[in-house]
Design a protein around this motif. Structure first.
Motif, PDB file in Angstrom:
ATOM      1  N   ARG A 102       0.843  -1.189   0.000  1.00 32.13           N
ATOM      2  CA  ARG A 102       0.000   0.000   0.000  1.00 32.13           C
ATOM      3  C   ARG A 102       0.879   1.240   0.000  1.00 32.13           C
ATOM      4  O   ARG A 102       1.867   1.316   0.717  1.00 32.13           O
ATOM      5  CB  ARG A 102      -0.924   0.005   1.206  1.00 32.13           C
ATOM      6  CG  ARG A 102      -2.046  -1.004   1.076  1.00 32.13           C
ATOM      7  CD  ARG A 102      -3.076  -0.810   2.155  1.00 32.13           C
ATOM      8  NE  ARG A 102      -2.573  -1.137   3.479  1.00 32.13           N
ATOM      9  CZ  ARG A 102      -2.480  -2.365   3.978  1.00 32.13           C
ATOM     10  NH1 ARG A 102      -2.828  -3.399   3.243  1.00 32.13           N
ATOM     11  NH2 ARG A 102      -2.037  -2.572   5.181  1.00 32.13           N
ATOM     12  N   SER A 103       0.502   2.225  -0.782  1.00 29.73           N
ATOM     13  CA  SER A 103       1.254   3.482  -0.811  1.00 29.73           C
ATOM     14  C   SER A 103       0.790   4.377   0.334  1.00 29.73           C
ATOM     15  O   SER A 103      -0.220   4.113   0.983  1.00 29.73           O
ATOM     16  CB  SER A 103       1.060   4.180  -2.158  1.00 29.73           C
ATOM     17  OG  SER A 103      -0.304   4.468  -2.350  1.00 29.73           O
ATOM     18  N   LEU A 104       1.542   5.428   0.561  1.00 33.72           N
ATOM     19  CA  LEU A 104       1.209   6.373   1.629  1.00 33.72           C
ATOM     20  C   LEU A 104      -0.084   7.128   1.294  1.00 33.72           C
ATOM     21  O   LEU A 104      -0.243   7.629   0.181  1.00 33.72           O
ATOM     22  CB  LEU A 104       2.343   7.374   1.822  1.00 33.72           C
ATOM     23  CG  LEU A 104       3.611   6.829   2.480  1.00 33.72           C
ATOM     24  CD1 LEU A 104       4.753   7.818   2.328  1.00 33.72           C
ATOM     25  CD2 LEU A 104       3.364   6.542   3.948  1.00 33.72           C
ATOM     26  N   ASP A 105      -1.009   7.189   2.245  1.00 30.69           N
ATOM     27  CA  ASP A 105      -2.224   7.988   2.120  1.00 30.69           C
ATOM     28  C   ASP A 105      -1.923   9.356   2.728  1.00 30.69           C
ATOM     29  O   ASP A 105      -1.383   9.452   3.826  1.00 30.69           O
ATOM     30  CB  ASP A 105      -3.386   7.315   2.857  1.00 30.69           C
ATOM     31  CG  ASP A 105      -4.667   8.122   2.768  1.00 30.69           C
ATOM     32  OD1 ASP A 105      -4.920   8.729   1.709  1.00 30.69           O
ATOM     33  OD2 ASP A 105      -5.413   8.151   3.766  1.00 30.69           O
ATOM     34  N   THR A 106      -2.252  10.414   2.036  1.00 35.52           N
ATOM     35  CA  THR A 106      -1.972  11.771   2.502  1.00 35.52           C
ATOM     36  C   THR A 106      -3.271  12.447   2.902  1.00 35.52           C
ATOM     37  O   THR A 106      -4.235  12.450   2.138  1.00 35.52           O
ATOM     38  CB  THR A 106      -1.269  12.590   1.397  1.00 35.52           C
ATOM     39  OG1 THR A 106      -0.060  11.921   1.035  1.00 35.52           O
ATOM     40  CG2 THR A 106      -0.939  13.986   1.875  1.00 35.52           C
ATOM     41  N   GLN A 107      -3.302  13.025   4.099  1.00 34.87           N
ATOM     42  CA  GLN A 107      -4.480  13.716   4.612  1.00 34.87           C
ATOM     43  C   GLN A 107      -4.067  15.060   5.213  1.00 34.87           C
ATOM     44  O   GLN A 107      -2.942  15.221   5.677  1.00 34.87           O
ATOM     45  CB  GLN A 107      -5.180  12.881   5.686  1.00 34.87           C
ATOM     46  CG  GLN A 107      -5.737  11.577   5.198  1.00 34.87           C
ATOM     47  CD  GLN A 107      -6.903  11.775   4.253  1.00 34.87           C
ATOM     48  OE1 GLN A 107      -7.716  12.669   4.429  1.00 34.87           O
ATOM     49  NE2 GLN A 107      -6.972  10.933   3.226  1.00 34.87           N
ATOM     50  N   ALA A 108      -5.001  16.002   5.238  1.00 36.48           N
ATOM     51  CA  ALA A 108      -4.761  17.320   5.836  1.00 36.48           C
ATOM     52  C   ALA A 108      -5.451  17.401   7.191  1.00 36.48           C
ATOM     53  O   ALA A 108      -6.439  16.724   7.451  1.00 36.48           O
ATOM     54  CB  ALA A 108      -5.283  18.411   4.914  1.00 36.48           C
ATOM     55  N   GLY A 109      -4.894  18.224   8.071  1.00 35.89           N
ATOM     56  CA  GLY A 109      -5.477  18.451   9.387  1.00 35.89           C
ATOM     57  C   GLY A 109      -5.334  19.913   9.770  1.00 35.89           C
ATOM     58  O   GLY A 109      -4.566  20.665   9.172  1.00 35.89           O
ATOM     59  N   LEU A 110      -6.075  20.314  10.806  1.00 37.02           N
ATOM     60  CA  LEU A 110      -6.064  21.698  11.250  1.00 37.02           C
ATOM     61  C   LEU A 110      -6.094  21.739  12.768  1.00 37.02           C
ATOM     62  O   LEU A 110      -6.830  20.985  13.402  1.00 37.02           O
ATOM     63  CB  LEU A 110      -7.283  22.436  10.665  1.00 37.02           C
ATOM     64  CG  LEU A 110      -7.322  23.937  10.771  1.00 37.02           C
ATOM     65  CD1 LEU A 110      -6.156  24.560  10.003  1.00 37.02           C
ATOM     66  CD2 LEU A 110      -8.644  24.469  10.220  1.00 37.02           C
ATOM     67  N   GLY A 111      -5.290  22.612  13.362  1.00 33.54           N
ATOM     68  CA  GLY A 111      -5.256  22.766  14.817  1.00 33.54           C
ATOM     69  C   GLY A 111      -4.885  24.190  15.186  1.00 33.54           C
ATOM     70  O   GLY A 111      -4.846  25.085  14.342  1.00 33.54           O
ATOM     71  N   PHE A 112      -4.601  24.387  16.468  1.00 33.30           N
ATOM     72  CA  PHE A 112      -4.230  25.719  16.931  1.00 33.30           C
ATOM     73  C   PHE A 112      -3.262  25.625  18.100  1.00 33.30           C
ATOM     74  O   PHE A 112      -3.097  24.567  18.718  1.00 33.30           O
ATOM     75  CB  PHE A 112      -5.468  26.537  17.324  1.00 33.30           C
ATOM     76  CG  PHE A 112      -6.193  26.000  18.532  1.00 33.30           C
ATOM     77  CD1 PHE A 112      -5.885  26.446  19.811  1.00 33.30           C
ATOM     78  CD2 PHE A 112      -7.187  25.048  18.386  1.00 33.30           C
ATOM     79  CE1 PHE A 112      -6.550  25.943  20.923  1.00 33.30           C
ATOM     80  CE2 PHE A 112      -7.858  24.542  19.490  1.00 33.30           C
ATOM     81  CZ  PHE A 112      -7.539  24.989  20.757  1.00 33.30           C
ATOM     82  N   ASN A 113      -2.624  26.735  18.391  1.00 31.83           N
ATOM     83  CA  ASN A 113      -1.673  26.836  19.482  1.00 31.83           C
ATOM     84  C   ASN A 113      -1.928  28.167  20.185  1.00 31.83           C
ATOM     85  O   ASN A 113      -2.161  29.182  19.517  1.00 31.83           O
ATOM     86  CB  ASN A 113      -0.241  26.786  18.913  1.00 31.83           C
ATOM     87  CG  ASN A 113       0.820  26.610  19.959  1.00 31.83           C
ATOM     88  OD1 ASN A 113       0.536  26.471  21.128  1.00 31.83           O
ATOM     89  ND2 ASN A 113       2.061  26.616  19.530  1.00 31.83           N
ATOM     90  N   LEU A 114      -1.889  28.187  21.521  1.00 29.30           N
ATOM     91  CA  LEU A 114      -2.048  29.411  22.311  1.00 29.30           C
ATOM     92  C   LEU A 114      -0.886  29.517  23.284  1.00 29.30           C
ATOM     93  O   LEU A 114      -0.421  28.503  23.811  1.00 29.30           O
ATOM     94  CB  LEU A 114      -3.361  29.384  23.103  1.00 29.30           C
ATOM     95  CG  LEU A 114      -4.651  29.257  22.298  1.00 29.30           C
ATOM     96  CD1 LEU A 114      -5.844  29.079  23.239  1.00 29.30           C
ATOM     97  CD2 LEU A 114      -4.848  30.476  21.414  1.00 29.30           C
ATOM     98  N   GLY A 115      -0.441  30.738  23.553  1.00 28.62           N
ATOM     99  CA  GLY A 115       0.651  30.912  24.500  1.00 28.62           C
ATOM    100  C   GLY A 115       0.615  32.275  25.151  1.00 28.62           C
ATOM    101  O   GLY A 115       0.032  33.228  24.629  1.00 28.62           O
TER     102      GLY A 115
END
Length: 189
Positions: A53-66
């Motif tokens: 099986r070849s690599l499956d590519t997916q997108a994601g979204l998140g955040f960072n606070l500081g």
């Protein structure tokens, strides 16, 4: 039967920061992520439903606070990074583990873990700083890693920074414990 996983994540933050007051700084990031995954059988000869099986590519979204607060020679900071969700498709034939071959491949929902931490630094003089940090990585609350028995991780670090005109020397030490146990010789039969 032995799986040979391939897992890659790239997170790119777009950050904003500002001085709320003379002593308080706040920041936030939107994190765009790209994940790639493939779970293949490394046995020889390979099981047909679990290999090539070849690599499956997916997108994601998140955040960072500081936030960081400075008082005299001391500064204290805190940060939080959210989980990032990835829905990898056609990753593994889970039915093959119970002897039912030829079924469609199953999707695997994976996440990168949430992280939060605090740190304290002290300016020794105009060019040197000592820092102590603690960070918690929530592997046990993260889809995919939790399923394989990963534990949460505490990371402790101490560092020293020294400015030399245009250059900065930074070195330190970090400590954490293993997040999973080695398991060998298990079989699906």
């Amino acid at each position: 039967f032995e799986l040979s996983p391939q897992l890659q994540f790239l997170n790119i933050p777009i950050s904003f920061a500002f001085d709320y007051s003379d002593n308080l700084r706040l920041g936030a990031s939107i994190i765009g992520g790209v994940g790639r995954s493939a779970l293949n059988n490394s046995d020889s000869p390979p099981t047909p439903s679990q290999s090539n099986r070849s690599l499956d590519t997916q997108a994601g979204l998140g955040f960072n606070l500081g936030a960081a607060y400075k008082s005299g020679d001391y500064q204290i900071g805190a940060s939080y990074k959210s989980k990032i969700h990835y829905g990898f498709e056609d990753q593994i034939d889970l039915d093959a583990f119970v002897g039912s071959f030829g079924t469609p491949l199953d999707d695997i929902p994976l996440q990168t873990p949430a992280e939060y931490g605090i740190g304290v630094s002290k300016s020794i003089n105009d060019v040197a700083i000592v820092s102590i940090d603690w960070k918690k990585i929530d592997w046990a609350q993260t889809g995919g890693f939790r399923d394989f028995g990963w534990r949460d991780q505490d990371v402790y670090s101490i560092s020293f920074s020294r400015l030399f005109q245009k250059y900065k020397l930074h070195f330190g030490y970090a400590y954490s414990e293993r997040v999973f146990d080695n398991v060998e010789g298990e079989s699906g039969n």
